[in-house]
Write a protein that holds these residues in place. Structure first.
Motif, PDB file in Angstrom:
ATOM      1  N   ASP A  40       0.805  -1.233   0.000  1.00 46.55           N
ATOM      2  CA  ASP A  40       0.000   0.000   0.000  1.00 46.55           C
ATOM      3  C   ASP A  40       0.834   1.277   0.000  1.00 46.55           C
ATOM      4  N   LEU A  41       2.155   1.153  -0.141  1.00 41.10           N
ATOM      5  CA  LEU A  41       3.012   2.329   0.017  1.00 41.10           C
ATOM      6  C   LEU A  41       2.757   3.383  -1.059  1.00 41.10           C
ATOM      7  N   ASP A  42       2.532   2.955  -2.306  1.00 38.84           N
ATOM      8  CA  ASP A  42       2.256   3.922  -3.366  1.00 38.84           C
ATOM      9  C   ASP A  42       0.906   4.602  -3.140  1.00 38.84           C
ATOM     10  N   ASP A  43      -0.083   3.812  -2.744  1.00 39.47           N
ATOM     11  CA  ASP A  43      -1.413   4.378  -2.471  1.00 39.47           C
ATOM     12  C   ASP A  43      -1.348   5.375  -1.315  1.00 39.47           C
ATOM     13  N   LEU A  44      -0.487   5.108  -0.345  1.00 41.54           N
ATOM     14  CA  LEU A  44      -0.327   6.019   0.798  1.00 41.54           C
ATOM     15  C   LEU A  44       0.051   7.417   0.310  1.00 41.54           C
ATOM     16  N   GLN A  45       0.981   7.492  -0.647  1.00 46.52           N
ATOM     17  CA  GLN A  45       1.437   8.788  -1.140  1.00 46.52           C
ATOM     18  C   GLN A  45       0.364   9.478  -1.979  1.00 46.52           C
ATOM     19  N   LEU A  46      -0.338   8.697  -2.812  1.00 46.79           N
ATOM     20  CA  LEU A  46      -1.418   9.270  -3.610  1.00 46.79           C
ATOM     21  C   LEU A  46      -2.536   9.797  -2.718  1.00 46.79           C
ATOM     22  N   ASN A  47      -2.896   9.006  -1.703  1.00 48.28           N
ATOM     23  CA  ASN A  47      -3.951   9.439  -0.776  1.00 48.28           C
ATOM     24  C   ASN A  47      -3.546  10.712  -0.038  1.00 48.28           C
ATOM     25  N   LEU A  48      -2.261  10.818   0.274  1.00 47.80           N
ATOM     26  CA  LEU A  48      -1.763  12.008   0.967  1.00 47.80           C
ATOM     27  C   LEU A  48      -2.019  13.264   0.140  1.00 47.80           C
ATOM     28  N   ILE A  49      -1.664  13.230  -1.135  1.00 50.07           N
ATOM     29  CA  ILE A  49      -1.841  14.399  -1.993  1.00 50.07           C
ATOM     30  C   ILE A  49      -3.321  14.721  -2.150  1.00 50.07           C
ATOM     31  N   HIS A  50      -4.135  13.688  -2.411  1.00 50.29           N
ATOM     32  CA  HIS A  50      -5.570  13.930  -2.591  1.00 50.29           C
ATOM     33  C   HIS A  50      -6.202  14.527  -1.340  1.00 50.29           C
ATOM     34  N   SER A  51      -5.882  13.990  -0.181  1.00 52.90           N
ATOM     35  CA  SER A  51      -6.530  14.441   1.055  1.00 52.90           C
ATOM     36  C   SER A  51      -6.039  15.801   1.514  1.00 52.90           C
ATOM     37  N   HIS A  52      -4.809  16.135   1.145  1.00 53.19           N
ATOM     38  CA  HIS A  52      -4.226  17.395   1.612  1.00 53.19           C
ATOM     39  C   HIS A  52      -4.464  18.558   0.652  1.00 53.19           C
ATOM     40  N   ALA A  53      -5.011  18.282  -0.511  1.00 56.39           N
ATOM     41  CA  ALA A  53      -5.296  19.351  -1.470  1.00 56.39           C
ATOM     42  C   ALA A  53      -6.598  20.046  -1.077  1.00 56.39           C
ATOM     43  N   CYS A  54      -6.502  20.831   0.000  1.00 54.57           N
ATOM     44  CA  CYS A  54      -7.673  21.475   0.594  1.00 54.57           C
ATOM     45  C   CYS A  54      -7.603  22.996   0.519  1.00 54.57           C
ATOM     46  N   GLY A  55      -6.817  23.519  -0.385  1.00 62.59           N
ATOM     47  CA  GLY A  55      -6.688  24.961  -0.485  1.00 62.59           C
ATOM     48  C   GLY A  55      -7.968  25.619  -0.970  1.00 62.59           C
ATOM     49  N   VAL A  56      -8.165  26.857  -0.561  1.00 64.72           N
ATOM     50  CA  VAL A  56      -9.345  27.623  -0.966  1.00 64.72           C
ATOM     51  C   VAL A  56      -8.913  29.037  -1.349  1.00 64.72           C
ATOM     52  N   GLY A  57      -9.844  29.760  -1.941  1.00 61.73           N
ATOM     53  CA  GLY A  57      -9.597  31.162  -2.269  1.00 61.73           C
ATOM     54  C   GLY A  57      -8.985  31.326  -3.652  1.00 61.73           C
ATOM     55  N   SER A 115       2.886  21.518   9.199  1.00 59.20           N
ATOM     56  CA  SER A 115       4.109  20.932   8.663  1.00 59.20           C
ATOM     57  C   SER A 115       4.383  21.441   7.256  1.00 59.20           C
ATOM     58  N   GLY A 116       4.955  22.570   7.181  1.00 57.51           N
ATOM     59  CA  GLY A 116       5.173  23.184   5.898  1.00 57.51           C
ATOM     60  C   GLY A 116       3.876  23.691   5.292  1.00 57.51           C
ATOM     61  N   ASP A 117       3.932  23.929   3.991  1.00 53.03           N
ATOM     62  CA  ASP A 117       2.778  24.443   3.242  1.00 53.03           C
ATOM     63  C   ASP A 117       2.022  23.272   2.620  1.00 53.03           C
ATOM     64  N   LEU A 118       1.380  22.480   3.460  1.00 51.10           N
ATOM     65  CA  LEU A 118       0.799  21.216   3.013  1.00 51.10           C
ATOM     66  C   LEU A 118      -0.253  21.395   1.922  1.00 51.10           C
ATOM     67  N   ALA A 119      -1.221  22.253   2.148  1.00 52.89           N
ATOM     68  CA  ALA A 119      -2.312  22.403   1.173  1.00 52.89           C
ATOM     69  C   ALA A 119      -1.817  23.011  -0.143  1.00 52.89           C
ATOM     70  N   PRO A 120      -1.109  24.136  -0.126  1.00 49.55           N
ATOM     71  CA  PRO A 120      -0.648  24.687  -1.407  1.00 49.55           C
ATOM     72  C   PRO A 120       0.250  23.732  -2.186  1.00 49.55           C
ATOM     73  N   LEU A 121       1.190  23.092  -1.494  1.00 50.36           N
ATOM     74  CA  LEU A 121       2.115  22.202  -2.195  1.00 50.36           C
ATOM     75  C   LEU A 121       1.421  20.938  -2.691  1.00 50.36           C
ATOM     76  N   SER A 122       0.328  20.548  -2.057  1.00 51.12           N
ATOM     77  CA  SER A 122      -0.449  19.419  -2.572  1.00 51.12           C
ATOM     78  C   SER A 122      -1.075  19.764  -3.910  1.00 51.12           C
ATOM     79  N   HIS A 123      -1.582  20.976  -4.033  1.00 51.19           N
ATOM     80  CA  HIS A 123      -2.127  21.413  -5.323  1.00 51.19           C
ATOM     81  C   HIS A 123      -1.022  21.487  -6.375  1.00 51.19           C
ATOM     82  N   LEU A 124       0.174  21.893  -5.968  1.00 51.41           N
ATOM     83  CA  LEU A 124       1.304  21.899  -6.886  1.00 51.41           C
ATOM     84  C   LEU A 124       1.617  20.473  -7.347  1.00 51.41           C
ATOM     85  N   ALA A 125       1.591  19.531  -6.401  1.00 51.88           N
ATOM     86  CA  ALA A 125       1.901  18.136  -6.712  1.00 51.88           C
ATOM     87  C   ALA A 125       0.877  17.523  -7.658  1.00 51.88           C
ATOM     88  N   LEU A 126      -0.373  17.942  -7.558  1.00 50.32           N
ATOM     89  CA  LEU A 126      -1.400  17.405  -8.446  1.00 50.32           C
ATOM     90  C   LEU A 126      -1.012  17.594  -9.911  1.00 50.32           C
TER      91      LEU A 126
END
Length: 506
Positions: free
Chosen positions: A70-87, A142-153
């Motif tokens: 499940d290690l690959d899914d763990l990383q994908l789930n991280l990006i999806h769940s943390h992409a919570c930016g607004v505005g 822990s850093g800029d989690l939401a913005p960087l998740s959108h970058l990672a997408l």
């Protein structure tokens, strides 16, 4: 071409990449370090070593061990769940800075990512594919989690991007450039988002623009002095050496250089004994503003070459260490400090505007109106400036003094550094409009005095600015003038000046 080592990125290189679209590639040594580091991660996974964020959950879930399958899914789930930016989204320039700075941070080889991931960041950057990143939603640890998740997408072909001036699905832009979407492997999602690159990107853009605006503010203040027939004695070198602040001495020297051949500048006692503080104390105030700029510059230069991931992998020692390099406190403080310099640059500019338009404070036409009474002239421009500086006072409240616990109190102190950086940039935009208003008023004042009497430097600047905003011969919609001049100040490179040996150089 800018070559990334992870340790040697300069502001000039950042500027060329952000604003001039210069291409970027990795240094050979960076490629070697990245690959060696990744090999260490793979070996540790094979050895079943428990490592945060690699084979465990995140935050409060750090004690949950994840199965190898499940290690690959763990990383994908991280990006999806943390992409919570607004505005509203960050500008494309800031997104470019985020791509560059994240690639540089990973280039040192402590983050355990594959070489293909760093190259994917650079592929988007060099192709002008800019992920759409909402501005709000980061706590700065822990850093800029939401913005960087959108970058990672965007690397994965998900979410939206800006490409060739058009917003589109990331998959479509990648396809147009022949770039395959990235599939994240163990550690890589965490490595992409556990950092300070959103706040630092905003901070770098703010610093670069603030430095330019401060130089312009000095030039415009000198023109205001001409319009008000200011006294040069208060800028005497001996006076400022007696106090000893380098930045104050530098401002005084630059002002002396600007007006040295002006026939509108007066000596002590010719018209009055001394000027008001907004004129007489320009070196003291703007010198202090430069101190805030220089402090921010120092911290940002460190941060753009910093490793801000967690955990870090040290290949030579074959160890993985969980720490807190993602915490944005140094940048939060720097951006809160630069806000004071930005606020005061605008504050003193607004006071000079008042002296230019108030008939009780000068011998110029009331409100610089061509027909006082029938036409209001610059009266309400001063209102706008006063509104902007008042708004800046609210935004100047330090974001870094606040903290809200997150992740069930596992992450119980955060920096709010991204808020500090965003507010600093917003304040800078306000300040630029204030300074633009001062320039409009100063140009009108020197016309009344006689532009042929201006110093050569201010006259050259006046001539350039008059190509953007014409003389006030009748009341008109001044909002357009203010906006056009502010945009010109932002983009015009001729007005980005520095003083060396008493002579200005572009």
């Amino acid at each position: 071409m800018v070559i990334l080592t992870g340790k040697t990125l300069t502001f000039d290189e950042v500027k060329r990449v952000i604003f001039d679209n210069e291409n970027v590639e990795l240094a050979n040594e960076a490629c070697i370090n990245i690959e060696a580091n990744r090999e260490t991660v793979d070996n540790l996974i094979k050895d079943k070593k428990t490592m945060y964020g690699i084979n465990t959950g995140f935050g409060k879930f750090s004690d949950v061990v994840i199965d190898d399958s499940d290690l690959d899914d763990l990383q994908l789930n991280l990006i999806h769940s943390h992409a919570c930016g607004v505005g509203e989204a960050f500008s494309e320039n800031i997104t470019r800075a985020m791509l560059l700075l994240r690639a540089n941070a990973l280039s040192q080889g402590y983050s355990g990512v594959r070489l293909v991931l760093v190259n994917q960041l650079l592929a988007l950057l060099n192709s002008g594919i800019h992920p759409v990143v909402p501005q709000q939603g980061s706590l700065g640890a822990s850093g800029d989690l939401a913005p960087l998740s959108h970058l990672a997408l965007g690397l994965m072909g998900e979410g939206e991007v800006m490409y060739c001036g058009e917003k589109m699905e990331a998959s479509a832009a990648l396809n147009k450039e022949g770039i395959a979407p990235l599939t994240l492997k163990a550690k890589e999602g965490l490595a992409l988002i556990n950092g300070t690159q959103a706040m630092t990107a905003v901070g770098v853009v703010t610093y670069l623009e603030a430095e330019k605006l401060l130089h312009q503010s000095e030039l415009i203040a000198a023109m205001t002095m001409e319009g008000l027939q200011g006294i040069i004695d208060a800028f005497d070198a001996d006076l400022h050496v007696a106090r000893g602040h380098k930045e104050q001495m530098d401002v005084a020297e630059r002002i002396r250089g600007i007006v040295e051949d002006s026939k509108l500048i007066t000596k002590q006692g010719e018209l009055r004994v001394q000027d008001a503080y907004s004129i007489r104390c320009i070196p003291q105030v703007l010198g202090a503003c430069w101190q805030t700029i220089n402090y921010a510059k120092d911290k940002l230069l460190t941060e753009i070459n910093a490793v801000t991931d967690n955990p870090l992998i040290f290949s030579e020692e074959n160890k993985v260490i969980s720490g807190g390099n993602f915490h944005g406190e140094p940048i939060a403080f720097a951006m809160d400090f630069i806000k004071l310099g930005i606020a005061e640059t605008a504050n003193i500019s607004e006071r000079r505007i008042e002296r230019l338009v108030n008939p009780q404070l000068n011998d110029l036409p009331a409100f610089l109106s061509p027909n006082p009474g029938l036409e209001s002239g610059a009266m309400i421009m001063q209102y706008s400036a006063a509104s902007l500086v008042s708004e800046n006072k609210t935004l100047a409240h330090p974001a870094s003094v606040d903290s809200i616990p997150s992740s069930a109190n596992q992450e119980d102190h955060v920096s709010m550094g991204t808020i500090a950086a965003r507010h600093a940039l917003q304040m800078l935009q306000n300040a630029r409009h204030v300074v633009a208003i001062e320039l409009i008023c100063a140009m009108q004042a020197v016309e009344y005095r006689g532009t042929e009497k201006m110093g050569s430097m201010t006259k050259e600047f006046y001539d350039s600015a008059r190509q953007v905003v014409s003389s006030i011969t009748a009341d008109r919609i001044f909002s357009t003038d203010i906006t056009n001049l502010a945009n010109w100040l932002k983009n015009d490179e001729q007005s980005r000046v520095s003083l060396k040996g008493g002579v200005f150089h572009e």
